[in-house]
Structure formats: structure tokens, C-alpha cells
Enzyme design. Sequence first.
Site, PDB file in Angstrom:
ATOM      1  N   ASP A 172       6.618 -11.488  54.966  1.00 52.82           N
ATOM      2  CA  ASP A 172       5.577 -10.488  54.708  1.00 52.82           C
ATOM      3  C   ASP A 172       4.416 -11.006  53.853  1.00 52.82           C
ATOM      4  O   ASP A 172       3.441 -10.298  53.641  1.00 52.82           O
ATOM      5  CB  ASP A 172       6.190  -9.262  54.035  1.00 52.82           C
ATOM      6  N   TYR A 264       2.131 -18.911  47.721  1.00 55.71           N
ATOM      7  CA  TYR A 264       3.246 -19.799  47.364  1.00 55.71           C
ATOM      8  C   TYR A 264       2.818 -21.252  47.178  1.00 55.71           C
ATOM      9  O   TYR A 264       3.563 -22.042  46.594  1.00 55.71           O
ATOM     10  CB  TYR A 264       4.366 -19.704  48.411  1.00 55.71           C
TER      11      TYR A 264
HETATM   12  N1  LIG Z   1      10.813 -13.060  54.419  1.00 56.54           N
HETATM   13  C1  LIG Z   1      10.228 -12.338  53.476  1.00 56.54           C
HETATM   14  O1  LIG Z   1       9.026 -12.380  53.338  1.00 56.54           O
HETATM   15  C2  LIG Z   1      11.054 -11.483  52.568  1.00 56.54           C
HETATM   16  C3  LIG Z   1      10.483 -10.442  51.855  1.00 56.54           C
HETATM   17  C4  LIG Z   1      11.280  -9.710  50.986  1.00 56.54           C
HETATM   18  C5  LIG Z   1      12.634 -10.013  50.872  1.00 56.54           C
HETATM   19  N2  LIG Z   1      13.138 -11.046  51.585  1.00 56.54           N
HETATM   20  C6  LIG Z   1      14.566 -11.399  51.536  1.00 56.54           C
HETATM   21  O2  LIG Z   1      15.346 -10.231  51.807  1.00 56.54           O
HETATM   22  C7  LIG Z   1      16.652 -10.438  51.294  1.00 56.54           C
HETATM   23  C8  LIG Z   1      17.095  -9.266  50.455  1.00 56.54           C
HETATM   24  O3  LIG Z   1      16.473  -9.327  49.189  1.00 56.54           O
HETATM   25  P1  LIG Z   1      16.892  -8.391  47.971  1.00 56.54           P
HETATM   26  O4  LIG Z   1      16.165  -8.848  46.780  1.00 56.54           O
HETATM   27  O5  LIG Z   1      16.738  -6.992  48.368  1.00 56.54           O
HETATM   28  O6  LIG Z   1      18.429  -8.772  47.810  1.00 56.54           O
HETATM   29  P2  LIG Z   1      19.677  -7.852  47.442  1.00 56.54           P
HETATM   30  O7  LIG Z   1      20.678  -8.752  46.824  1.00 56.54           O
HETATM   31  O8  LIG Z   1      19.231  -6.635  46.720  1.00 56.54           O
HETATM   32  O9  LIG Z   1      20.219  -7.349  48.866  1.00 56.54           O
HETATM   33  C9  LIG Z   1      20.879  -8.158  49.769  1.00 56.54           C
HETATM   34  C10 LIG Z   1      22.057  -7.407  50.358  1.00 56.54           C
HETATM   35  O10 LIG Z   1      22.697  -8.287  51.305  1.00 56.54           O
HETATM   36  C11 LIG Z   1      24.101  -8.090  51.201  1.00 56.54           C
HETATM   37  N3  LIG Z   1      24.751  -9.267  51.770  1.00 56.54           N
HETATM   38  C12 LIG Z   1      24.914 -10.500  51.207  1.00 56.54           C
HETATM   39  N4  LIG Z   1      25.542 -11.313  52.072  1.00 56.54           N
HETATM   40  C13 LIG Z   1      25.770 -10.585  53.201  1.00 56.54           C
HETATM   41  C14 LIG Z   1      26.358 -10.885  54.463  1.00 56.54           C
HETATM   42  N5  LIG Z   1      26.829 -12.098  54.746  1.00 56.54           N
HETATM   43  N6  LIG Z   1      26.441  -9.904  55.393  1.00 56.54           N
HETATM   44  C15 LIG Z   1      25.946  -8.668  55.131  1.00 56.54           C
HETATM   45  N7  LIG Z   1      25.371  -8.332  53.951  1.00 56.54           N
HETATM   46  C16 LIG Z   1      25.282  -9.284  53.014  1.00 56.54           C
HETATM   47  C17 LIG Z   1      24.347  -7.866  49.726  1.00 56.54           C
HETATM   48  O11 LIG Z   1      25.585  -7.229  49.520  1.00 56.54           O
HETATM   49  C18 LIG Z   1      23.134  -6.996  49.345  1.00 56.54           C
HETATM   50  O12 LIG Z   1      23.432  -5.645  49.470  1.00 56.54           O
HETATM   51  C19 LIG Z   1      16.585 -11.757  50.534  1.00 56.54           C
HETATM   52  O13 LIG Z   1      17.001 -12.819  51.352  1.00 56.54           O
HETATM   53  C20 LIG Z   1      15.121 -11.890  50.222  1.00 56.54           C
HETATM   54  O14 LIG Z   1      14.763 -13.204  49.939  1.00 56.54           O
HETATM   55  C21 LIG Z   1      12.379 -11.767  52.431  1.00 56.54           C
HETATM   56  O1  LIG Z   2      10.059 -11.995  43.323  1.00 56.58           O
HETATM   57  P1  LIG Z   2      10.252 -10.842  44.207  1.00 56.58           P
HETATM   58  O2  LIG Z   2      11.699 -10.599  44.555  1.00 56.58           O
HETATM   59  O3  LIG Z   2       9.506  -9.609  43.778  1.00 56.58           O
HETATM   60  O4  LIG Z   2       9.529 -11.242  45.570  1.00 56.58           O
HETATM   61  C1  LIG Z   2       9.937 -12.284  46.374  1.00 56.58           C
HETATM   62  C2  LIG Z   2       9.378 -12.054  47.750  1.00 56.58           C
HETATM   63  O5  LIG Z   2       7.974 -12.198  47.661  1.00 56.58           O
HETATM   64  C3  LIG Z   2       7.240 -12.054  48.863  1.00 56.58           C
HETATM   65  O6  LIG Z   2       7.372 -10.729  49.331  1.00 56.58           O
HETATM   66  C4  LIG Z   2       6.641  -9.676  48.642  1.00 56.58           C
HETATM   67  C5  LIG Z   2       5.687  -9.116  49.577  1.00 56.58           C
HETATM   68  O7  LIG Z   2       4.777 -10.118  49.852  1.00 56.58           O
HETATM   69  C6  LIG Z   2       5.009  -7.884  49.059  1.00 56.58           C
HETATM   70  O8  LIG Z   2       4.260  -7.307  50.054  1.00 56.58           O
HETATM   71  C7  LIG Z   2       5.920  -6.841  48.593  1.00 56.58           C
HETATM   72  O9  LIG Z   2       6.561  -6.199  49.661  1.00 56.58           O
HETATM   73  O10 LIG Z   2       6.806  -7.410  47.714  1.00 56.58           O
HETATM   74  C8  LIG Z   2       7.496  -8.550  48.186  1.00 56.58           C
HETATM   75  C9  LIG Z   2       8.240  -9.014  46.990  1.00 56.58           C
HETATM   76  O11 LIG Z   2       8.400  -8.129  45.995  1.00 56.58           O
HETATM   77  C10 LIG Z   2       7.760 -13.076  49.846  1.00 56.58           C
HETATM   78  O12 LIG Z   2       7.115 -13.010  51.078  1.00 56.58           O
HETATM   79  C11 LIG Z   2       9.241 -12.965  50.050  1.00 56.58           C
HETATM   80  O13 LIG Z   2       9.688 -13.967  50.904  1.00 56.58           O
HETATM   81  C12 LIG Z   2       9.969 -13.045  48.726  1.00 56.58           C
HETATM   82  O14 LIG Z   2      11.319 -12.710  48.922  1.00 56.58           O
HETATM   83 MN   LIG Z   3       8.275 -14.487  52.459  1.00 54.55          MN
END
Ligand SMILES: NC(=O)c1ccc[n+]([C@@H]2O[C@H](COP(=O)([O-])OP(=O)(O)OC[C@H]3O[C@@H](n4cnc5c(N)ncnc54)[C@H](O)[C@@H]3O)[C@@H](O)[C@H]2O)c1
Ligand SMILES: O=P(O)(O)OC[C@H]1O[C@H](O[C@H]2[C@H](O)[C@@H](O)[C@@H](O)O[C@@H]2CO)[C@H](O)[C@@H](O)[C@@H]1O
Ligand SMILES: [Mn+2]
Length: 450
Positions: A172, A264
Amino acid sequence: MKRQNLVVVGAGSTYTIGMIMSLIAEKEQFPLKSITFYDTDVDRQEQVAKASEIILRERYPELDSFHYTTDKQEAFSNADFVFIQIRTGGLAMREKDEQIPLRYDAVGQETCGPGGMAYGLRSIGDMIQLVNDVRSFSPDAWILNYTNPAAIVAEALRREFPEDNKVLNICDMPAAIMVSYASILGKEVFDLVPEYFGLNHFGWFTKIYDKQGVDHTNTLKRAITEDGFIPEDAEIANDPNWIKTFKQVEQMVTDFPEYLPNTYLQYYLYPTQMVEKEDPTNTRARQVINGREKRVHTLADQIIKDGSTENVELEVDIHGRYMVRVAASMAYNNEDIFIVMVENNGTIANLQDDVMVEVPAMITNRGPKPFSVGNISTFYKGLIENQLAYEKLVVDAYEQNSYEKALQALTLNRTVVDVPKARKILDDLIDANKDYWPTLHANKQHVVTS
Ligand SMILES: NC(=O)c1ccc[n+]([C@@H]2O[C@H](COP(=O)([O-])OP(=O)(O)OC[C@H]3O[C@@H](n4cnc5c(N)ncnc54)[C@H](O)[C@@H]3O)[C@@H](O)[C@H]2O)c1
Ligand SMILES: O=P(O)(O)OC[C@H]1O[C@H](O[C@H]2[C@H](O)[C@@H](O)[C@@H](O)O[C@@H]2CO)[C@H](O)[C@@H](O)[C@@H]1O
Ligand SMILES: [Mn+2]
């Protein structure tokens, strides 16, 4: 319009309630028949699910069913879309990823540098397992993955599932940056059309147009360097950490005004400054534990206690809206343009084919159709090739259980460089990750004998 059956994996995530709000806001574009939650953590999922059930009852009466489960067969049977957002090791392990490199004055970050490698080596196994699980019950479902570190996860899935063209890795961050561009330009984010190239969390906008074809790139560069750059998306607008990160974009555009950078890149271009600004006792993971995680749990508790949303404020952010719009474009062949991860195959002409790049693509019901970028110039090519080699070596280390590959990966990474430093960080990370990582061995063929 056919209504979709959606599964959210990692439903206990801090992002799930925001995602539910986006699904509600976008229900005309992406109508749902059912939502199923799946998570391995019963309690974490249940709290979010109980609150979501109330929100959906109030605001999505058209939905036929909502349920949550920890049973894979129940979750993954009959799915049209599966959104995956897991965090192997949770925020507790994220904190270690951030703190350990800081001991050696290296960047401590969730997806960049040694922390990203540590997180990658935890995520890959679970992600491969999940894709296999989904495929055994729903062979044709679209899988949208945004589990981090998305670059490393995408490379591992590309290798493990070469024939599966229904897995899409997305991030995102470009969309969140575009929310700020849109605000500067007084436009709506989905009315902007980006030209962009790079790797996940490692790329540049080369142009920003609007849908009428007007080029706004120079206006944005001027505005950023003269008036500043701030996060505008509701989720991050008031977060001091994100405010600092967006401010650093001003510096990046001043130093390298050719293109508009992904936020980033700050970790790779200003590693010394990034280390200096960190407090090891309060890295980003701790801020999230005390901030977003607490906020989401308090919000869920309140909704559950009231049995309604009357006493809470619920917002829609770009994270969910972007994911849902991408899904809608796949479901209904909207041919909308979004920045996503795809296998290169000539999109960036002077980069190898077998690498996951992040570029704009037309999103269709046959998958993403990337737009050609052409050749990129030396500075960007050099940076990207260094970074992609690091990402590939992390996946090699996982696949080959290789200490040497992991050491090579860290040595290549711009945030580390020095071999003794790389070795110390790696050894500490191995110790911290013994419950998660594959065991890494020295390569016996390469052992030096006296
Ligand atoms: N690509 C992006 O731009 C983007 C943006 C925001 C968040 N994220 C990613 O989204 C994910 C969630 O972030 P968060 O901060 O909410 O984490 P979080 O720890 O709050 O939530 C993750 C959930 O996944 C569950 N989980 C862990 N392993 C699992 C498995 N093998 N099968 C099913 N469930 C499982 C955990 O129990 C937890 O409830 C992270 O990987 C984060 O980096 C990516
Ligand atoms: O440090 P965090 O957990 O707050 O954020 C890590 C993530 O940062 C980016 O996602 C942002 C996103 O860009 C913004 O729109 C909004 O939704 O918040 C997110 C994070 O709070 C990044 O793209 C992710 O990969 C990271 O997980
Ligand atoms: Mn990202």
C-alpha cells in the site's frame, strides 16, 4: 455483478477492522456474498471477529454470511478471494528485528536491512504452507498477499509456485504516498495515474499524471521541496513516525530530484541518520504495540461491550481501499491501473527476467498486465541490482539452509556492508529466531581446511 466469497487470513491483524470498513465503503465496486476469517491465534482472531460481526450486521446487511474459524478446510473451501496478512512471530519478534541491528549501528527496520531478512526467513515457510493449503481447497481463488517483507515473500512464492498465476503480491505504500500527492494537487487519489519502477519498498515515481493526461510531476517536486511533504491518509496523518518519514522525502527529492522516491528508500540512502534517530527501547514495533495495536483492541472491546458501533469512530484508510480496488479490478476485469509486484520478464528492459519488480499494471481478470518501463539509468540500476541480489540471497539461504548465503545477503545490503558486522548481526538474529528460522549450516564444500 457476481458476489464474491472472501477469506481473510491473519484476521486477528491490527489492519482487519480497517479492511472491513473498506469492504463496506467499496461494496458497490466489490460486492461480497460471504466473509470468512482464518487465523492460528484463537483469542486474537475472536476479539476482532466479534467486533467485525457487529460492524457488518449494522453496515453490510447484504452479506449472506460471516464466520471465523481456525480450521483450514472450513476457511479455504469455496473461496473466490483470499487476502493474506500474517505476521509470523508477531510484533514481539518485530521488536527484536529492529533492536538487534541497532546494537551494531545498523538500520533496525521491519522490512529493510537485517530486520527485513529476519522477518523474511520467518515468513517464507508459513506463506508457502498457506498457498498450498488454499490451493488444496480452492484451486482457482485469487490470492492477494500483503504479508511482509513482501519483496522476499514474493520472490519465494515466485520460485515455489511458478505455474500459479493467481497469486498477487501488493503493497500500500505507493498508494499512501499518492494520497499525499492527491492532497497537494487537490485531487482524488484514484484519479491519479502513476509511472513507477523498482522493487517493493525500493522504487521511484517517474511521472504522476491525472486521468485527463495532465503531467503533475514538476508541480509535485516543487511543492515537496518548497512547502514540505506530510502523510495525509487518516491512518498515518497524525503519527509522528510517519510524519518524520514523509519529511525525509523532502531531503531525497532535494538530493536526487530526477524522480519521486518511495519513502522506504530513506533507510538505504541515509542509513547513518536512520540509526541516529532511533531509540532502541522504543523502536517502531513498541510504538505499534502501544499505539495501533492498543487502539484496535480498545475499539473492538468497546464495540463488543456496546453490541453496536454507536460509541466509536470508524475510518476508511488507503490500505484497505487500495487492496479492495485491486481485487475488484481482478474480479470484474475493470482494467484499472495499480502499482503491484510482477515477475519482470522484460518490463524493466535492462534487468534480469526472473525477479519480482514493482510497477504499474493494468489489473484484469487474467491477472496483472504490466506496462513496459524500458531501460533504467545507471544509478537506479545499480541500486536495484544490489537490492535484488540481497533479496534473492535471503531466499537462497532459506531454501538451502545456508549460513553463507545469509551472510552474503547482509554483506550486500546497503544498510550493513561490513562483513564482521554482518556476521555479528546474523549470529544474534539466528539466536533470536531459533523457534522460527530453518537451521542455517556452513556450506561444507566451501570449508577451508588447514
Ligand atoms: N504490504 C503492505 O504494504 C502491508 C501493509 C500493512 C501491513 N502489512 C503486513 O500485514 C501483516 C499484518 O500486520 P499486523 O501489524 O496487523 O500484524 P498482527 O500481528 O497484528 O496480525 C497478524 C495476524 O496473523 C496471525 N498469524 C500469524 N501467523 C499465521 C499463520 N501462519 N496463519 C494464519 N494466521 C497467522 C496472527 O495470529 C495475527 O493475528 C504483516 O505481515 C504486515 O507486515 C503489509
Ligand atoms: O510501522 P507500521 O506498522 O505503522 O507500518 C508498516 C507498514 O507501512 C506501510 O504501510 C502503511 C501504509 O502505507 C499507510 O497507508 C497506512 O495504511 O499505514 C500503513 C502502516 O501503518 C508499508 O507499506 C507496509 O508494508 C508496512 O507494513
Ligand atoms: Mn508495504
